[in-house]
Enzyme design. Structure first.
Site, PDB file in Angstrom:
ATOM      1  CG  HIS A  76      -1.837   1.007   1.123  1.00 55.11           C
ATOM      2  ND1 HIS A  76      -3.011   1.076   2.280  1.00 55.11           N
ATOM      3  CD2 HIS A  76      -2.118   2.160   0.197  1.00 55.11           C
ATOM      4  CE1 HIS A  76      -3.884   2.433   1.897  1.00 55.11           C
ATOM      5  NE2 HIS A  76      -3.288   3.022   0.865  1.00 55.11           N
ATOM      6  CD  GLU A 132       0.438   5.495  -1.028  1.00 56.53           C
ATOM      7  OE1 GLU A 132       0.928   5.533  -0.229  1.00 56.53           O
ATOM      8  OE2 GLU A 132      -0.746   5.739  -1.193  1.00 56.53           O
ATOM      9  CG  HIS A 147       2.413   8.753   1.945  1.00 56.98           C
ATOM     10  ND1 HIS A 147       2.087   8.895   3.199  1.00 56.98           N
ATOM     11  CD2 HIS A 147       1.339   8.121   1.499  1.00 56.98           C
ATOM     12  CE1 HIS A 147       0.685   8.889   3.393  1.00 56.98           C
ATOM     13  NE2 HIS A 147       0.124   8.279   2.109  1.00 56.98           N
TER      14      HIS A 147
END
Ligand SMILES: *[C@@H]1O[C@H](CO)[C@@H](O)[C@H](O)[C@H]1NC(C)=O
Ligand SMILES: *[C@@H]1O[C@H](CO)[C@@H](O)[C@H](O)[C@H]1NC(C)=O
Length: 264
Positions: free
Chosen positions: A75, A123, A127
């Site tokens: 993930h 992502e 992040h």
């Protein structure tokens, strides 16, 4: 720390105009966050189980499980913080071209309308840009290389297979059984996450492994504060929670035909 990230961005990023926006303070919310970018102490490496991915969505019709996907997938690798990073370091497909096959296998998008590259880019923007404060992760290529390396290191598919913990609609597991298998490899601080399905069953869908800056397992620091990022369209954060210790936990099989209802 932020200054050196900024210099780095200027050096590598074609998006100088966006950076100019930052300096001028035009991007209010993101600007507010910048002082936090490198202040995180812990990372969370998060793996998801495709067999229960659909159950974690509000709009379950948005999910699909490609035929080739039948193992735990990545993930993300998230600096543990409450805010989203920024779109200040654009990522392009060519940045991770050499990893494309491996990423498609281990980090596929499970949303119908989202190409895998868009998942990776999202992502990275949410992040990865913050993770890039650490040497060794300071480019999209390096960040995704580290993620793939961590997946090989935390091969929970193999750990579960070896321990005979296999997906089943009939046989529920207890949290303690899962922890017995995973603790020796993921440390005792990892989180086993469940969603509650429409029939009220606790369904295992995710594992979060805390890591230090230097990627050793475990991290004792409290999470950093800051404004929470807005939730995505399909995701309802009230669904995911630590699996309750006493409840029967379901490890659903992957059903490519009926991913929303693998177990009725
Ligand atoms: C990694 O970081 C942790 C926490 O800061 C520290 O305790 C540990 O000794 C470090 N390990 C290595 C191999 O540097
Ligand atoms: C999220 O899920 C909870 C519990 O299922 C529900 O009560 C809530 O309305 C949902 N929120 C949104 C925004 O869909």
């Amino acid at each position: 720390m932020w200054r050196s990230l900024l210099l780095l961005l200027v050096a590598v990023s074609p998006a100088l105009l966006q950076l100019q926006d930052y300096k001028d303070g035009r991007r209010g919310a993101e600007l507010h966050d910048k002082k936090h970018f490198c202040s995180w102490k812990c990372l969370l490496f998060t793996l998801q189980w495709p067999g229960a991915f659909c159950q974690s969505l509000d709009q379950q019709e948005l999910c699909w499980i490609p035929q080739s996907v039948n193992k735990w997938t990545i993930h993300g690798l998230w600096p543990r913080k409450a805010w989203s990073c920024c779109k200040c370091w654009p990522m392009f497909e060519s940045d991770v071209q050499e990893l494309d096959a491996e990423l498609k296998e281990h980090w596929p998008s499970l949303l119908k309308d989202q190409p895998s590259f868009h998942f990776w880019r999202q992502e990275w923007e949410k992040h990865g840009v913050c993770a890039a404060c650490v040497e060794g992760m300071n480019s999209p290529l390096r960040y995704f290389q580290i993620c793939l390396k961590l997946r090989r290191q935390f091969d929970i598919q193999r750990l579960l297979d070896d321990a005979g913990v296999t997906p089943s609609c009939e046989r529920p597991y207890k949290l303690v059984e899962l922890r017995q298998v995973l603790d020796p490899h993921l440390g005792d601080k990892h989180e086993i996450q469940c969603v509650t399905d429409q029939q009220g069953r606790e369904v295992w869908f995710q594992v979060k492994v805390p890591l230090s800056h230097n990627l050793t397992v475990g991290c004792d620091h409290a999470p950093d504060g800051g404004p929470a990022p807005p939730p995505g369209p399909a995701w309802n954060s009230s669904h995911g929670h630590p699996c309750p210790p006493q409840a029967p936990l379901y490890y659903f099989p992957v059903d490519h035909q009926q991913p929303q209802r693998p177990c009725g």
